[in-house]
Design a protein around this motif. Structure first.
Motif: not given
Length: 338
Positions: A6-28
């Motif tokens: 957990e500590a290593l992941m917290a250190s590694n992943y410091q670039i924010e992920q995209a928000g919930i509206d950013s998607r490559l695929m649509r639901d349908h």
């Protein structure tokens, strides 16, 4: 080990992920042969239609593998899975930090699940911060062998539950198949196994670009990446593709406008021949299918990845050099061949 991870992941992943509206695929999104991801809604429709060629694999990890942000192992399959799904343990691909099994052995693993080259194969796992790479690794093995229709459930098991669809409980008997339908592997050109093989490949394909699907801190040589993956740096000559932005905060593959401009800055364009790798070729499996969906035609994966390359570097640093730093800025790039 969990707290260390957990500590290593917290250190590694410091670039924010995209928000919930950013998607490559649509639901349908309709079921299409040129897609490598499928939404929960589209999968539900395919299951309701009882398509004869459809096989769904519920992918879990082996007991001995290191902990992720969220971990689901073989015993969890009986506690809830997508109705009709067959269980697949990642140990069936081979040792966690080792290469894929030889093609004939891999073929037997997939035949035991009723999978042939003509199967419509949908694989899923849970979503964790390390993206959907558990399912992606299984999908890559199947595609390499020769399964023509391979799809990864976008958003993982959480997406199925988020859509309000029911789970099935208990064990399920596998329905095996006898004839895979083609010689294996059908796609040998997408698989580069050992460090020596990568050296030979780069000699034969001098214009091929080596792309690291690791975090920015791993790429710079600041962090080791995982508690078990020793050594800091990258394979000499590698460019940065990154895995931090591929999925949004809910685990769906993010819209390509989040990450593709960065790729192009590093010369990772659709017309280039690109060899992907990460720590042990699991994260790069996800990137492989994202790029396939976006129309990248000339892709291969180095299975040995950083884990095997660094071991080779320790034995013969001049033949297997590594780099640290940023070839496009700071800190300055340092080549290490001693």
């Amino acid at each position: 080990m969990a707290s260390e991870h957990e500590a290593l992941m917290a250190s590694n992943y410091q670039i924010e992920q995209a928000g919930i509206d950013s998607r490559l695929m649509r639901d349908h999104e309709p079921l299409r042969p040129d897609h490598f991801f499928i939404s929960a809604h589209t999968l539900k429709k395919a299951l309701d239609q009882k398509m004869d060629s459809l096989v769904v694999l519920d992918v879990t990890r082996g007991k001995g593998n290191y902990q992720l942000d969220q971990t689901r192992v073989a015993s969890d399959y009986a506690k809830g899975h997508i109705p009709g799904a067959t269980h697949f343990n990642t140990d069936e691909l081979g040792e966690f930090k080792d290469y894929l099994l030889e093609p004939d052995l891999l073929k037997e693993r997939f035949l035991a699940k009723g999978i042939t080259k003509d199967t419509l194969l949908v694989v899923y796992s849970i979503y964790a911060r390390d993206i959907l790479y558990i399912a992606s690794r299984v999908a890559f093995a199947a595609y390499y062998l020769g399964v023509d229709q391979v799809k990864i459930l976008d958003g993982g098991l959480q997406a199925w539950q988020r859509a309000g669809f029911e789970l099935e409980y208990g064990e399920k008997s596998d329905k095996s198949a006898q004839d895979f339908g083609c010689d294996v592997p059908k796609r040998p050109e997408i698989y580069i196994k050992r460090p020596e093989d990568l050296l030979n490949y780069r000699e034969e394909h001098p214009k091929a670009i080596l792309a690291s699907v690791r975090t920015w801190k791993e790429y710079l040589g600041v962090n080791e990446g995982h508690a078990w993956n020793k050594g800091v740096g990258e394979i000499a000559g590698a460019r940065y593709l990154g895995d931090e932005r591929l999925a949004n905060i809910q685990g769906y593959i993010a819209n390509s406008d989040v990450y593709q401009p960065q790729w192009e800055q590093w010369g990772l364009t659709r017309d280039q021949e690109i060899v992907l790798y990460c720590g042990t070729s699991w994260r790069s499996s996800t990137a492989f299918f994202v790029m396939k969906q976006l129309g990248y035609k000339h892709l291969a994966m180095f299975d040995g990845s950083w884990f095997k390359w660094y071991q080779a570097h320790l034995e013969n640093p001049k033949r297997f050099p590594i780099q640290r730093g940023n070839p496009m800025g700071q800190p300055p790039l340092e080549l290490i061949d001693f």
